[in-house]
Scaffold this motif. Structure first.
Motif, mmCIF file in Angstrom:
data_model
loop_
_atom_site.group_PDB
_atom_site.id
_atom_site.type_symbol
_atom_site.label_atom_id
_atom_site.label_comp_id
_atom_site.label_asym_id
_atom_site.label_seq_id
_atom_site.Cartn_x
_atom_site.Cartn_y
_atom_site.Cartn_z
ATOM 1 N N VAL A 96 0.832 -1.209 0.000
ATOM 2 C CA VAL A 96 0.000 0.000 0.000
ATOM 3 C C VAL A 96 0.863 1.254 0.000
ATOM 4 N N ALA A 97 1.871 1.288 0.875
ATOM 5 C CA ALA A 97 2.739 2.461 0.968
ATOM 6 C C ALA A 97 3.507 2.676 -0.332
ATOM 7 N N LEU A 98 4.047 1.594 -0.893
ATOM 8 C CA LEU A 98 4.824 1.700 -2.122
ATOM 9 C C LEU A 98 3.970 2.214 -3.271
ATOM 10 N N LEU A 99 2.759 1.673 -3.409
ATOM 11 C CA LEU A 99 1.873 2.107 -4.486
ATOM 12 C C LEU A 99 1.439 3.550 -4.292
ATOM 13 N N ALA A 100 1.156 3.923 -3.046
ATOM 14 C CA ALA A 100 0.699 5.289 -2.783
ATOM 15 C C ALA A 100 1.779 6.307 -3.116
ATOM 16 N N VAL A 101 3.009 6.038 -2.669
ATOM 17 C CA VAL A 101 4.108 6.961 -2.948
ATOM 18 C C VAL A 101 4.369 7.057 -4.449
ATOM 19 N N SER A 102 4.371 5.929 -5.119
ATOM 20 C CA SER A 102 4.649 5.911 -6.550
ATOM 21 C C SER A 102 3.564 6.648 -7.329
ATOM 22 N N LEU A 103 2.312 6.423 -6.966
ATOM 23 C CA LEU A 103 1.215 7.114 -7.638
ATOM 24 C C LEU A 103 1.281 8.608 -7.368
ATOM 25 N N GLN A 104 1.592 8.958 -6.143
ATOM 26 C CA GLN A 104 1.686 10.364 -5.758
ATOM 27 C C GLN A 104 2.710 11.106 -6.616
ATOM 28 N N LEU A 105 3.909 10.558 -6.739
ATOM 29 C CA LEU A 105 4.966 11.227 -7.491
ATOM 30 C C LEU A 105 4.696 11.172 -8.991
ATOM 31 N N SER A 106 4.122 10.077 -9.467
ATOM 32 C CA SER A 106 3.823 9.964 -10.895
ATOM 33 C C SER A 106 2.777 10.987 -11.311
ATOM 34 N N VAL A 107 1.769 11.196 -10.476
ATOM 35 C CA VAL A 107 0.737 12.181 -10.798
ATOM 36 C C VAL A 107 1.336 13.583 -10.898
ATOM 37 N N LEU A 108 2.261 13.903 -9.991
ATOM 38 C CA LEU A 108 2.900 15.220 -10.053
ATOM 39 C C LEU A 108 3.661 15.397 -11.363
ATOM 40 N N VAL A 109 4.386 14.360 -11.787
ATOM 41 C CA VAL A 109 5.142 14.445 -13.039
ATOM 42 C C VAL A 109 4.196 14.601 -14.227
ATOM 43 N N VAL A 110 3.089 13.874 -14.229
ATOM 44 C CA VAL A 110 2.109 13.985 -15.314
ATOM 45 C C VAL A 110 1.520 15.391 -15.352
ATOM 46 N N ALA A 111 1.210 15.962 -14.183
ATOM 47 C CA ALA A 111 0.661 17.315 -14.133
ATOM 48 C C ALA A 111 1.657 18.332 -14.689
ATOM 49 N N VAL A 112 2.925 18.176 -14.327
ATOM 50 C CA VAL A 112 3.955 19.084 -14.845
ATOM 51 C C VAL A 112 4.089 18.914 -16.348
ATOM 52 N N ASP A 113 4.011 17.698 -16.842
ATOM 53 C CA ASP A 113 4.095 17.454 -18.277
ATOM 54 C C ASP A 113 2.934 18.114 -19.012
ATOM 55 N N GLN A 114 1.753 18.071 -18.418
ATOM 56 C CA GLN A 114 0.602 18.722 -19.040
ATOM 57 C C GLN A 114 0.836 20.227 -19.189
#
Length: 627
Positions: A96-114
């Motif tokens: 749970v922790a690993l998935l949450a952290v990974s999703l959290q950081l990935s979403v930020l990168v996607v938002a910056v890419d947008q």
């Protein structure tokens, strides 16, 4: 004779052009994304904190309960590892922790890419990308990248990237012990160098995974290839960004304290209210600074991926990015619209700052209390003129005015006792023998030296206790185990201290629940503590009178749990200047420190007569540690 010319980097990857290019890319992201990206960052921190953290806490308590425990002790950890149900809960927690952290950081990168693409932060697009990320996070190939994000990045002190990992670090009691010798310092520095290098070399894996859909393991390999020649430029640009954030943080501290300092001088009765409001504003601004750094770095990483596209073979990738240049981004915004937006954003920031300020008023008022915290010299006072656990170190601590001296006692091969912490003589005496293999007379003839150049002999427990009595110095005696003690270890220790008429004049603690409770059972009137290397979620069930918590795992929840059980709370080893003041502000019952002089000076300066600006400084520095 012909020579083969060394391949040169493409023009866009040359150091002198890449560094300013990366910095411009990071700045463009902040300029174009502005408050919208900061809102995304704030949500990416608040949602996991509100939803994932309680879930992780609950899963951990279930793992404890499955092992028949409700708090973390060495015995509880052993029980959990021996229980299949507990191990299952722990494994699920990690997932749970690993998935949450990974999703959290990935979403930020996607938002910056947008933002970089000029597509804006449209909720519909972000939602679709979020669902796509969630599907890819569950694939086995993601695991290497997940471990990198959950362990490697936090260990390099980059926990600012996720509120879920900010507390993942090398415990102070480990790093502190390593830094007490040249060899240990080299080991610690080497570890940080390797971890930091790995963090940078694999840093492009997140944008490759989140934006281009490259599987986790492959993304890490491509990142390593892309940074082979650009590592110095990435290090320089990242260091510049971090330095700018630190300067912004320093400016924030100064600007936060100035109004309260003025109130201290002009109208002290209003200082607490001013400080509370200033702290609320600092909390909001601190999040903005941390978020700006994260978003800035994400922009740099995406820019570096763009410049490495031909080398990575991703020119034809049918990913989710559009190939428009960064310059052709969002259409211009009119001046009037920009003013309206700025006013709305300012209002949206002021409201939570005011709310936090009102919440902070009783907190700042409460800081008027005088700390009752005891200050204990950790193994004496090495910095004051003596080697740890020696009579010179004891006398140095007594001269500094410590309330108690914490010291360690170990059993020798012939059943005697010496003041010693390490089971091996390697660190302090540069010898390969172990304490358990030498007799009392052999050990007391050995000279020990510390990193400050002090030298002394290993004292017997008898000599140490008599010296403490002569100095009028009470002791906190730790029952230290090396694994080869006699079965009547505790009984022998009690008998020796009673022969010196020193048993009831001192207090005791041990990492061993068995030894602590045995001592309490033999002599119920003694004041005995249980030392916890990992405190976990609550105070453990024990007959001990107090708990000694390692600084990294100390939490208000553990403190309140112990106090509710009628137990005192001591914290070790508290060495940082801000950490010492924080523990004093929390009014814990005792702090064990290598710098008792500093702790005593801080304690004496606190109380009703202390300027509110000084209290506010401690509150701000504590907040900065959290984020």
């Amino acid at each position: 004779m012909t020579s083969t010319a060394r391949p040169t980097a493409p023009d866009g990857l040359a150091f002198r052009r890449l560094v300013p290019g990366l910095l411009r890319a990071g700045w463009d992201v902040l300029r174009r994304g502005g408050w919208r990206l900061l809102v995304v960052y704030a949500l990416s921190q608040v949602i996991p904190l509100a939803l994932v953290s309680p879930l992780i806490h609950w899963m951990f308590t279930q793992a404890l309960a499955s092992a028949g425990a409700h708090a973390v002790t060495s015995e509880a950890i052993t029980g959990m590892l021996a229980s299949g149900i507990s191990v299952t809960w722990l494994a699920g927690l990690c997932v749970v922790a690993l998935l949450a952290v990974s999703l959290q950081l990935s979403v930020l990168v996607v938002a910056v890419d947008q933002v970089r693409r000029g597509a804006g932060l449209r909720p519909r697009i972000l939602r679709a990308k979020l669902l796509s990320l969630m599907r890819r996070l569950t694939r086995p190939g993601f695991l290497p990248l997940g471990m990198y994000l959950f362990l490697v990045v936090p260990l390099t002190q980059a926990g600012v990237f996720s509120v879920l990992t900010h507390s993942i670090a090398i415990p102070n009691f480990v790093s502190g012990e390593l830094l007490k010798s040249t060899q240990g310092t080299l080991v610690y520095a080497s570890f940080l160098l390797v971890a930091g290098t790995a963090a940078l070399r694999y840093s492009l894996a997140v944008p490759l995974f989140a934006v281009y859909g490259v599987p986790g393991g492959k993304a890490m390999r491509l990142s390593r290839r892309a940074t082979a020649r650009t590592f110095p430029a990435l290090l320089a640009a990242g260091g510049t960004a971090a330095a700018a954030a630190l300067l912004a943080g320093a400016a924030l501290v100064v600007l936060t304290i100035l109004p309260t300092l003025a109130a201290d001088l002009v109208y002290p009765r209003a200082a607490a209210g001013v400080a509370a409001l200033a702290l609320g504003a600092a909390q909001i601004t601190g999040v903005a600074i941390a978020g700006s750094l994260v978003l800035f770095v994400a922009g740099m990483l995406l820019e570096l991926v763009d410049r490495n596209m031909p080398r990575l073979g991703l020119d034809g990738q049918s990913g989710e990015r559009i190939a428009e240049p960064v310059a052709a981004l969002a259409p211009p915004v009119t001046r009037s619209r920009r003013k309206v937006t700025a006013a709305l954003v300012a209002g949206a920031a002021v409201v939570p700052a005011l709310i936090l300020g009102l919440i902070n008023i009783p907190v700042m008022e409460g800081l008027r209390d005088v700390p009752r915290t005891l200050v204990l010299g950790h193994r004496g006072f090495s910095g004051g003129g003596g080697v740890e656990n020696t009579i010179s170190g004891l006398r140095a601590a007594a001269a500094a005015g410590t309330d108690l001296v914490e010291m360690d006692v170990m059993q020798t091969a012939d059943g005697g006792f010496v003041a010693m912490h390490d089971a091996s003589l390697a660190r302090l005496a540069a010898r390969s023998e172990a304490v358990a293999d030498l007799t009392l007379s052999e050990l007391t003839s050995i000279t020990v030296r510390d990193q400050f150049g002090h030298a002394d002999s290993i004292p017997s427990l008898r000599d140490y206790v008599l010296a403490a009595r002569e100095a009028g110095q009470p002791l906190l005696i730790e029952l230290k185990l090396h694994g080869a003690e006699t079965g009547d270890y505790v009984e022998r220790l009690v008998a020796e201290l009673e022969s010196l008429n020193a048993l009831e004049q001192n207090i005791y603690h041990s990492l061993s629940l068995e030894k602590a409770e045995e001592l309490k059972r033999l002599r119920p009137g003694l004041y005995v503590g249980l030392t916890l290397a990992v405190a976990g979620v609550a105070s453990p069930e024990t007959t001990a009178d107090f708990i000694v918590v390692e600084e990294a795992s100390y939490t208000p929840a553990v403190r309140e749990s112990a106090w509710a059980d009628g137990k005192e709370v001591y914290v070790w080893t508290v060495n940082g200047a801000d950490a010492i003041r924080s523990m004093l502000r929390d009014n814990v019952d005792g702090i064990i420190t290598d710098h008792p002089d500093m702790a005593l000076a801080d304690r004496s300066s606190m109380g009703p007569g202390e300027p509110m600006s000084s209290k506010l400084y401690d509150a701000v520095m504590r907040f900065v540690v959290i984020f």
